[in-house]
Design a protein around this motif. Structure first.
Motif, PDB file in Angstrom:
ATOM      1  N   ALA A   5      52.679   6.394  41.366  1.00 34.78           N
ATOM      2  CA  ALA A   5      52.689   5.523  40.319  1.00 34.78           C
ATOM      3  C   ALA A   5      53.534   5.483  39.321  1.00 34.78           C
ATOM      4  CB  ALA A   5      51.266   5.223  39.894  1.00 34.78           C
ATOM      5  N   PRO A   6      54.236   4.449  38.565  1.00 37.28           N
ATOM      6  CA  PRO A   6      54.999   4.608  37.496  1.00 37.28           C
ATOM      7  C   PRO A   6      54.651   5.176  36.199  1.00 37.28           C
ATOM      8  CG  PRO A   6      54.434   2.227  37.950  1.00 37.28           C
ATOM      9  CD  PRO A   6      53.755   3.008  38.964  1.00 37.28           C
ATOM     10  N   ARG A   7      53.235   4.767  35.905  1.00 38.74           N
ATOM     11  CA  ARG A   7      52.565   5.749  34.702  1.00 38.74           C
ATOM     12  C   ARG A   7      51.308   6.025  35.489  1.00 38.74           C
ATOM     13  NH1 ARG A   7      54.493   4.880  29.999  1.00 38.74           N
ATOM     14  NH2 ARG A   7      52.359   5.084  29.108  1.00 38.74           N
ATOM     15  N   PRO A   8      51.253   7.252  35.881  1.00 42.84           N
ATOM     16  CA  PRO A   8      50.232   8.044  36.574  1.00 42.84           C
ATOM     17  C   PRO A   8      49.080   8.421  35.662  1.00 42.84           C
ATOM     18  CG  PRO A   8      51.813   9.491  36.821  1.00 42.84           C
ATOM     19  CD  PRO A   8      52.588   8.184  36.214  1.00 42.84           C
ATOM     20  N   ALA A   9      47.842   8.515  35.988  1.00 39.29           N
ATOM     21  CA  ALA A   9      46.636   8.989  35.435  1.00 39.29           C
ATOM     22  C   ALA A   9      46.744  10.469  35.279  1.00 39.29           C
ATOM     23  CB  ALA A   9      45.231   8.625  35.935  1.00 39.29           C
ATOM     24  N   ARG A  10      46.504  11.039  34.138  1.00 37.88           N
ATOM     25  CA  ARG A  10      46.741  12.343  33.845  1.00 37.88           C
ATOM     26  C   ARG A  10      45.226  12.719  33.094  1.00 37.88           C
ATOM     27  NH1 ARG A  10      51.730  11.717  30.739  1.00 37.88           N
ATOM     28  NH2 ARG A  10      50.347  12.202  29.097  1.00 37.88           N
ATOM     29  N   GLY A  11      45.128  14.255  33.144  1.00 33.51           N
ATOM     30  CA  GLY A  11      43.893  14.527  32.506  1.00 33.51           C
ATOM     31  C   GLY A  11      43.735  14.139  31.103  1.00 33.51           C
ATOM     32  N   ASP A  12      45.026  14.106  30.447  1.00 33.42           N
ATOM     33  CA  ASP A  12      45.001  14.070  28.737  1.00 33.42           C
ATOM     34  C   ASP A  12      45.410  12.474  28.719  1.00 33.42           C
ATOM     35  OD1 ASP A  12      47.699  14.027  29.863  1.00 33.42           O
ATOM     36  OD2 ASP A  12      48.400  14.762  27.898  1.00 33.42           O
ATOM     37  N   ALA A  13      45.586  11.697  29.671  1.00 32.73           N
ATOM     38  CA  ALA A  13      45.965  10.423  29.340  1.00 32.73           C
ATOM     39  C   ALA A  13      45.462   9.271  30.421  1.00 32.73           C
ATOM     40  CB  ALA A  13      47.358  10.095  29.393  1.00 32.73           C
ATOM     41  N   TRP A  14      44.212   8.854  30.472  1.00 34.74           N
ATOM     42  CA  TRP A  14      43.715   8.050  31.575  1.00 34.74           C
ATOM     43  C   TRP A  14      43.909   6.568  31.082  1.00 34.74           C
ATOM     44  CZ3 TRP A  14      38.701   8.272  34.957  1.00 34.74           C
ATOM     45  CH2 TRP A  14      38.877   9.097  35.817  1.00 34.74           C
ATOM     46  N   TYR A  15      44.132   6.317  29.832  1.00 39.56           N
ATOM     47  CA  TYR A  15      44.292   4.978  29.344  1.00 39.56           C
ATOM     48  C   TYR A  15      45.209   5.107  28.097  1.00 39.56           C
ATOM     49  CZ  TYR A  15      39.703   4.536  31.536  1.00 39.56           C
ATOM     50  OH  TYR A  15      38.482   4.745  32.216  1.00 39.56           O
ATOM     51  N   ASP A  16      46.171   4.150  28.253  1.00 40.11           N
ATOM     52  CA  ASP A  16      46.982   3.790  27.131  1.00 40.11           C
ATOM     53  C   ASP A  16      46.630   2.983  25.950  1.00 40.11           C
ATOM     54  OD1 ASP A  16      49.069   5.568  28.299  1.00 40.11           O
ATOM     55  OD2 ASP A  16      49.940   4.135  29.525  1.00 40.11           O
ATOM     56  N   LEU A  17      46.554   3.278  24.940  1.00 34.74           N
ATOM     57  CA  LEU A  17      46.119   2.518  23.613  1.00 34.74           C
ATOM     58  C   LEU A  17      47.595   1.943  23.156  1.00 34.74           C
ATOM     59  CD1 LEU A  17      43.701   4.914  21.883  1.00 34.74           C
ATOM     60  CD2 LEU A  17      43.207   2.910  23.607  1.00 34.74           C
TER      61      LEU A  17
END
Length: 175
Positions: free
Chosen positions: A48-60
């Protein structure tokens, strides 16, 4: 106003939104009339272009209130997310992955295994009552250990952490 958009192939939003509102309902007014704080899920799909990572599941993102009508642009493939990224006022941060509830804790909270509903023939096939209970306990342990649903996460703890992160954000002065 706190906004959270979801799409197929993204991190879960319903349980996340519910956890935030349970921890602090007043957090929904973040930004007020001037800005919205938008939480966009990250992608869980392969490459994916902006994959989920442990420290970032959601962008604010701080977004303009005009984007409150962006729901009508969603075509089910994350178009809302891309629209909001293009119209964002400023990035605000990330929300991490929720903590996973340990397998032993989830097993302790599960209902006890019984032979209720099993026919005598099925119990006999499994080797008698004691052996059948052992097989059923092993199957349940494997099912709980292999569970990848949203039920394995401690959403209450995550909601409290998300509220702390959101409360610590500074709104941009100009946009």
């Amino acid at each position: 106003m706190l906004r959270m958009y979801g799409f197929d192939g993204g991190t879960p939003t319903h349980r996340a939104y519910r956890a935030i509102t349970k921890a602090a309902p007043e957090i929904l007014r973040t930004g007020g009339e001037r800005l919205d704080l938008t939480a966009l899920p990250r992608w869980t799909e392969y490459r994916a272009p902006r994959p989920a990572r442990g420290d970032a599941w959601y962008d604010l993102l701080w977004t303009d209130p005009a984007d409150r009508e962006a729901d009508e642009f969603d075509d089910g493939r994350g178009r809302t997310a891309e629209l909001l990224r293009r119209r964002a006022v400023a990035p605000a941060g990330h929300l991490p992955m929720p903590p996973v509830i340990p397998v032993e804790t989830r097993l302790a909270g599960a209902t006890p295994v019984t032979l209720d509903g099993m026919s005598v023939g099925h119990v006999t096939l499994l080797g008698g009552p004691e052996r059948a209970l052992e097989v059923l306990r092993r199957r349940r342990r494997l099912a709980v250990k292999g569970d990848r649903s949203t039920d394995i996460y401690d959403w209450d703890a995550w909601g409290r952490n998300a509220v702390a992160v959101i409360s610590g954000l500074t709104m941009p002065k100009e946009w």
